[in-house]
Design a protein around this motif. Sequence first.
Motif, PDB file in Angstrom:
ATOM      1  N   LEU A 121     -29.711 -57.648  19.761  1.00 39.71           N
ATOM      2  CA  LEU A 121     -30.421 -56.863  20.776  1.00 39.71           C
ATOM      3  C   LEU A 121     -29.537 -56.589  21.983  1.00 39.71           C
ATOM      4  CD1 LEU A 121     -33.990 -58.440  20.637  1.00 39.71           C
ATOM      5  CD2 LEU A 121     -33.189 -56.258  19.661  1.00 39.71           C
ATOM      6  N   GLN A 122     -28.450 -57.351  22.095  1.00 40.21           N
ATOM      7  CA  GLN A 122     -27.570 -57.141  23.247  1.00 40.21           C
ATOM      8  C   GLN A 122     -26.657 -55.927  23.019  1.00 40.21           C
ATOM      9  OE1 GLN A 122     -28.167 -60.291  21.933  1.00 40.21           O
ATOM     10  NE2 GLN A 122     -29.698 -60.366  23.590  1.00 40.21           N
ATOM     11  N   GLN A 123     -26.629 -55.459  21.761  1.00 34.80           N
ATOM     12  CA  GLN A 123     -25.732 -54.338  21.470  1.00 34.80           C
ATOM     13  C   GLN A 123     -26.465 -53.012  21.624  1.00 34.80           C
ATOM     14  OE1 GLN A 123     -24.617 -56.316  17.621  1.00 34.80           O
ATOM     15  NE2 GLN A 123     -22.568 -55.583  18.119  1.00 34.80           N
ATOM     16  N   ASP A 124     -25.687 -51.940  21.747  1.00 31.68           N
ATOM     17  CA  ASP A 124     -26.268 -50.595  21.872  1.00 31.68           C
ATOM     18  C   ASP A 124     -26.601 -50.093  20.464  1.00 31.68           C
ATOM     19  OD1 ASP A 124     -25.210 -47.488  23.543  1.00 31.68           O
ATOM     20  OD2 ASP A 124     -26.868 -47.941  22.155  1.00 31.68           O
ATOM     21  N   VAL A 125     -27.787 -50.450  19.991  1.00 35.22           N
ATOM     22  CA  VAL A 125     -28.156 -50.160  18.603  1.00 35.22           C
ATOM     23  C   VAL A 125     -28.097 -48.672  18.271  1.00 35.22           C
ATOM     24  CG1 VAL A 125     -30.032 -50.294  16.919  1.00 35.22           C
ATOM     25  CG2 VAL A 125     -29.480 -52.286  18.355  1.00 35.22           C
ATOM     26  N   PRO A 126     -28.657 -47.779  19.093  1.00 35.84           N
ATOM     27  CA  PRO A 126     -28.548 -46.342  18.760  1.00 35.84           C
ATOM     28  C   PRO A 126     -27.105 -45.875  18.601  1.00 35.84           C
ATOM     29  CG  PRO A 126     -30.223 -46.656  20.435  1.00 35.84           C
ATOM     30  CD  PRO A 126     -29.514 -47.974  20.283  1.00 35.84           C
ATOM     31  N   ALA A 127     -26.250 -46.336  19.480  1.00 35.75           N
ATOM     32  CA  ALA A 127     -24.842 -45.897  19.405  1.00 35.75           C
ATOM     33  C   ALA A 127     -24.181 -46.451  18.143  1.00 35.75           C
ATOM     34  CB  ALA A 127     -24.086 -46.362  20.648  1.00 35.75           C
TER      35      ALA A 127
END
Length: 361
Positions: A121-127
């Motif tokens: 969740l800490q990552q930019d999932v859409p990107a």
Amino acid sequence: MLQSKALGGEQVSLESIEWLSNRRLRLLDQRRLPDRIVYCECSSAPEVAEAIASMTVRGGPAIGIAAAYGIALAAQAIGASEDWNAALAADFELLEGAQSTAISLSWALGIMRQTLRKLTLQQDVPARLLQAAIAVHESDREANRSMARFGVQIFGRRHKKPQRIMLHSNDGALASGGVGTALGVVSAAHEAGLVERVYISETRPLLQGSRLTAWELAQAGVPAQLHIDSAAAHLMKSEDINWVVVAADRIAANGDAICKIGTYALAVLAMHHGLRFMVVASSSCIDLSLEVGDDLPLEERSSRELLQLGERNIDTGTPVSNPVFDVTPADLIDVIVTEKGVIERPDEKKLADLVSHRRLH
Ligand SMILES: CSC[C@H]1O[C@H](OP(=O)(O)O)[C@H](O)[C@@H]1O
């Protein structure tokens, strides 16, 4: 960038799928080719699913790439979530249900699922999902280049004179992320001076051959001629054709190939007339969970595809059967060309070896 000219002469990109910077997916509407150049832009997974189901975008690899971008569009629309699997579940299901034969669709969505599982969740999932979709697109482009190289080697190694090749349906740039599968091999072989002439079957009812393959090969300057599907046997008997080269939407564990309707007939005819039969498909099309090709329920499409003749409705009330794929048994296939290498006389062991190795050659 693959370029082409529409019938009107304007320069057109053959890229059937293009990610636009404003978070939209641009699709070249393949239903309107070759006489009309129409693009549709998708901004959601449902729109991409509809584009696949309506065959705005078609061809196994192209369908998988579009679906991968569909998940990227969905994630961008959501923006942020505490549970991305739940948030994207409906979009995955919608895209998976858009077409049931081309394994490239489920393969590409599997890559997106795998990517999602590894994200936090800490990552930019859409990107990161967009990066994964772009990687699916680029890997198909590279796989096309490898298949073209392996296919040219086969023609170059075996034959001293340029070959006469029969094609069916469309498996070129329009159906893929690069130069195509079967058409990629044929175009590369032509550039290497190994193709004398190509015989294109129109491929009823949607005319992938006469509308799309003829258009692609005309732009590439490949000597070709078009025939109605039912002329194939006559041409094999009278024209000294050497090969039938086709793509596959799925390959069973025993080597049976599920391809566009009419391919099975060409394989039987090729055997009878002494032509060689080549299937060109990425290794991701090999479905080891499908024991034999006949185990796969074959898609039927609407009877309207047969009964609507332009403005005319020729429905006489006669029941219609419109299967859009068929199964070519492995024993009718001389060679399968993949991006990992070539399988002569395909069988279960050879396919399993290919899938488990990074490359055969
Ligand atoms: C495997 S890519 C080309 C694939 O596309 C044709 O199917 P459709 O036009 O219905 O998507 C045909 O099956 C070719 O095998």
